[in-house]
Motif scaffolding. Structure first.
Motif, PDB file in Angstrom:
ATOM      1  N   ALA A   1      29.249  57.772  57.062  1.00  0.00           N
ATOM      2  CA  ALA A   1      30.060  56.560  57.116  1.00  0.00           C
ATOM      3  C   ALA A   1      30.918  56.485  55.855  1.00  0.00           C
ATOM      4  CB  ALA A   1      29.163  55.323  57.201  1.00  0.00           C
ATOM      5  N   PRO A   2      32.162  56.009  55.987  1.00  0.00           N
ATOM      6  CA  PRO A   2      33.033  55.933  54.809  1.00  0.00           C
ATOM      7  C   PRO A   2      32.459  54.961  53.785  1.00  0.00           C
ATOM      8  CG  PRO A   2      33.994  54.751  56.670  1.00  0.00           C
ATOM      9  CD  PRO A   2      32.828  55.516  57.204  1.00  0.00           C
ATOM     10  N   GLU A   3      32.545  55.337  52.527  1.00  0.00           N
ATOM     11  CA  GLU A   3      32.047  54.474  51.463  1.00  0.00           C
ATOM     12  C   GLU A   3      33.096  53.431  51.102  1.00  0.00           C
ATOM     13  OE1 GLU A   3      30.747  56.564  48.069  1.00  0.00           O
ATOM     14  OE2 GLU A   3      29.312  57.830  49.139  1.00  0.00           O
ATOM     15  N   GLY A   4      32.636  52.200  50.873  1.00  0.00           N
ATOM     16  CA  GLY A   4      33.529  51.155  50.432  1.00  0.00           C
ATOM     17  C   GLY A   4      33.739  51.237  48.930  1.00  0.00           C
ATOM     18  N   PRO A   5      34.583  50.385  48.390  1.00  0.00           N
ATOM     19  CA  PRO A   5      34.809  50.390  46.945  1.00  0.00           C
ATOM     20  C   PRO A   5      33.535  49.996  46.214  1.00  0.00           C
ATOM     21  CG  PRO A   5      35.807  48.457  47.963  1.00  0.00           C
ATOM     22  CD  PRO A   5      35.363  49.338  49.080  1.00  0.00           C
ATOM     23  N   PRO A   6      33.346  50.456  45.002  1.00  0.00           N
ATOM     24  CA  PRO A   6      32.146  50.107  44.247  1.00  0.00           C
ATOM     25  C   PRO A   6      32.120  48.619  43.930  1.00  0.00           C
ATOM     26  CG  PRO A   6      33.733  51.204  42.831  1.00  0.00           C
ATOM     27  CD  PRO A   6      34.259  51.322  44.223  1.00  0.00           C
ATOM     28  N   SER A   7      30.937  48.056  43.873  1.00  0.00           N
ATOM     29  CA  SER A   7      30.800  46.648  43.509  1.00  0.00           C
ATOM     30  C   SER A   7      31.089  46.472  42.024  1.00  0.00           C
ATOM     31  CB  SER A   7      29.389  46.159  43.816  1.00  0.00           C
ATOM     32  OG  SER A   7      28.442  46.790  42.959  1.00  0.00           O
ATOM     33  N   ASP A   8      31.264  45.219  41.624  1.00  0.00           N
ATOM     34  CA  ASP A   8      31.470  44.939  40.206  1.00  0.00           C
ATOM     35  C   ASP A   8      30.293  45.440  39.377  1.00  0.00           C
ATOM     36  OD1 ASP A   8      33.842  43.710  40.863  1.00  0.00           O
ATOM     37  OD2 ASP A   8      33.095  41.665  40.632  1.00  0.00           O
ATOM     38  N   ALA A   9      29.075  45.218  39.879  1.00  0.00           N
ATOM     39  CA  ALA A   9      27.887  45.645  39.148  1.00  0.00           C
ATOM     40  C   ALA A   9      27.839  47.166  39.011  1.00  0.00           C
ATOM     41  CB  ALA A   9      26.630  45.132  39.835  1.00  0.00           C
ATOM     42  N   GLU A  10      28.278  47.866  40.064  1.00  0.00           N
ATOM     43  CA  GLU A  10      28.307  49.331  39.994  1.00  0.00           C
ATOM     44  C   GLU A  10      29.322  49.805  38.955  1.00  0.00           C
ATOM     45  OE1 GLU A  10      27.029  50.534  44.556  1.00  0.00           O
ATOM     46  OE2 GLU A  10      29.137  50.099  44.091  1.00  0.00           O
ATOM     47  N   LEU A  11      30.469  49.127  38.900  1.00  0.00           N
ATOM     48  CA  LEU A  11      31.471  49.503  37.901  1.00  0.00           C
ATOM     49  C   LEU A  11      30.958  49.239  36.488  1.00  0.00           C
ATOM     50  CD1 LEU A  11      34.758  48.221  39.588  1.00  0.00           C
ATOM     51  CD2 LEU A  11      34.077  50.597  39.219  1.00  0.00           C
ATOM     52  N   MET A  12      30.228  48.147  36.311  1.00  0.00           N
ATOM     53  CA  MET A  12      29.647  47.862  34.998  1.00  0.00           C
ATOM     54  C   MET A  12      28.662  48.955  34.603  1.00  0.00           C
ATOM     55  SD  MET A  12      30.566  45.112  33.263  1.00  0.00           S
ATOM     56  CE  MET A  12      29.117  44.461  32.433  1.00  0.00           C
ATOM     57  N   ALA A  13      27.829  49.358  35.563  1.00  0.00           N
ATOM     58  CA  ALA A  13      26.844  50.403  35.283  1.00  0.00           C
ATOM     59  C   ALA A  13      27.535  51.724  34.952  1.00  0.00           C
ATOM     60  CB  ALA A  13      25.906  50.564  36.473  1.00  0.00           C
ATOM     61  N   ARG A  14      28.597  52.040  35.681  1.00  0.00           N
ATOM     62  CA  ARG A  14      29.336  53.278  35.412  1.00  0.00           C
ATOM     63  C   ARG A  14      29.969  53.242  34.024  1.00  0.00           C
ATOM     64  NH1 ARG A  14      32.734  54.479  40.998  1.00  0.00           N
ATOM     65  NH2 ARG A  14      30.950  54.513  42.436  1.00  0.00           N
TER      66      ARG A  14
ATOM     67  N   VAL B   1      38.523  45.447  35.369  1.00  0.00           N
ATOM     68  CA  VAL B   1      39.486  44.486  34.837  1.00  0.00           C
ATOM     69  C   VAL B   1      40.665  44.321  35.784  1.00  0.00           C
ATOM     70  CG1 VAL B   1      41.147  44.071  32.983  1.00  0.00           C
ATOM     71  CG2 VAL B   1      38.832  44.816  32.433  1.00  0.00           C
ATOM     72  N   GLY B   2      41.158  45.431  36.337  1.00  0.00           N
ATOM     73  CA  GLY B   2      42.270  45.342  37.279  1.00  0.00           C
ATOM     74  C   GLY B   2      41.939  44.497  38.491  1.00  0.00           C
ATOM     75  N   ARG B   3      40.686  44.492  38.861  1.00  0.00           N
ATOM     76  CA  ARG B   3      40.231  43.717  40.027  1.00  0.00           C
ATOM     77  C   ARG B   3      40.273  42.219  39.759  1.00  0.00           C
ATOM     78  NH1 ARG B   3      34.624  45.814  42.440  1.00  0.00           N
ATOM     79  NH2 ARG B   3      35.969  47.612  42.898  1.00  0.00           N
ATOM     80  N   HIS B   4      40.057  41.806  38.513  1.00  0.00           N
ATOM     81  CA  HIS B   4      39.901  40.377  38.205  1.00  0.00           C
ATOM     82  C   HIS B   4      40.903  39.855  37.179  1.00  0.00           C
ATOM     83  CE1 HIS B   4      36.216  40.397  40.511  1.00  0.00           C
ATOM     84  NE2 HIS B   4      35.757  41.399  39.787  1.00  0.00           N
ATOM     85  N   ARG B   5      41.804  40.704  36.708  1.00  0.00           N
ATOM     86  CA  ARG B   5      42.674  40.326  35.592  1.00  0.00           C
ATOM     87  C   ARG B   5      43.523  39.099  35.887  1.00  0.00           C
ATOM     88  NH1 ARG B   5      44.454  43.065  30.983  1.00  0.00           N
ATOM     89  NH2 ARG B   5      46.380  42.235  30.114  1.00  0.00           N
TER      90      ARG B   5
END
Length: 230
Positions: free
Chosen positions: A11-24, A37-41
């Protein structure tokens, strides 16, 4: 017939969650924080501008300070609140710090057109009615007359639409304190913005002083997109 994951097709993967981006980001991914930041700026920028009473230069500097702080403190994020709540808390605190410092020293407003180019947001669409811009400025001018803590509560609850409980988490105060600050702020705005209400008693340019909320046209987007401002 459509094949699903059970047929051996991933199944196609969706965009990473905010928490996943923080962990990365905490793990060393050089692109994760910029994506977050681009998501919420835009929303963070709107909060900064309104919390600082429309001073775009101060808002840009406060937002930059906040993003640098968030970048450095990401490892301390423990997931007890949403990432957006955590980011908003850092931005609001940076704005309140600047507002308190400004109140302790005399200031002179910059003449129109003298805000530095690096922080000038894009111009409004040509289709936007002139009255909308005038209303926006009047609301921001009125907000500037409020104490910083009342202004921050009104911005989060009445302009950004956060529930009182979420605004309380951002401001790190009890919900009752947020309600009290909003009530006092609305009472102080009423005589300043009464003229913006239409002849039927409803807000012609929003309902800036009504019993329910303060509203205004959306703030202009943040200067630039994505990661931190240089």
């Amino acid at each position: 017939m459509q094949r699903g994951a059970g047929d051996g097709v991933a199944a196609p993967e969706g965009p990473p969650s905010d928490a996943e981006l923080m962990a990365r980001h905490a793990a060393g991914d050089p692109r994760a924080f910029g994506e977050l930041v681009g998501r919420h700026r835009d929303r963070l920028w709107a909060v900064a501008v309104r919390t600082l009473g429309g001073d775009r230069e101060e808002a840009a500097d406060a937002l930059q300070d906040a993003l640098v702080s968030a970048f450095r403190k990401a490892h301390s994020y423990e997931g007890r609140s949403a990432v957006t709540t955590w980011l908003h808390r850092i931005v609001v605190n940076a704005c309140l710090d600047r507002a308190r410092r400004a109140s302790a020293r005399p200031t002179a407003a910059l003449p129109d057109g003298e805000v530095r180019d690096r922080i000038t947001p894009p111009a409004e669409s040509a289709e936007a009615p002139v009255v909308r811009g005038e209303t926006h400025r009047e609301v921001l001018d009125a907000l500037r007359a409020l104490p910083a803590d009342q202004r921050a509560a009104l911005v989060l609850v009445d302009m950004e639409g956060y529930p009182v409980a979420e605004a309380a988490r951002i401001l790190e105060v009890p919900p009752g304190t947020v309600k009290s600050r909003c009530a006092r702020g609305r009472a102080r705005l009423l005589p300043l913005l009464r003229h913006l209400r239409g002849p039927d008693g409803k807000g012609g340019g929003g309902n800036p002083s009504g019993s329910a909320s303060v509203t205004e046209p959306a703030a202009t987007p943040a200067p630039g997109q994505g990661g931190q401002r240089a």
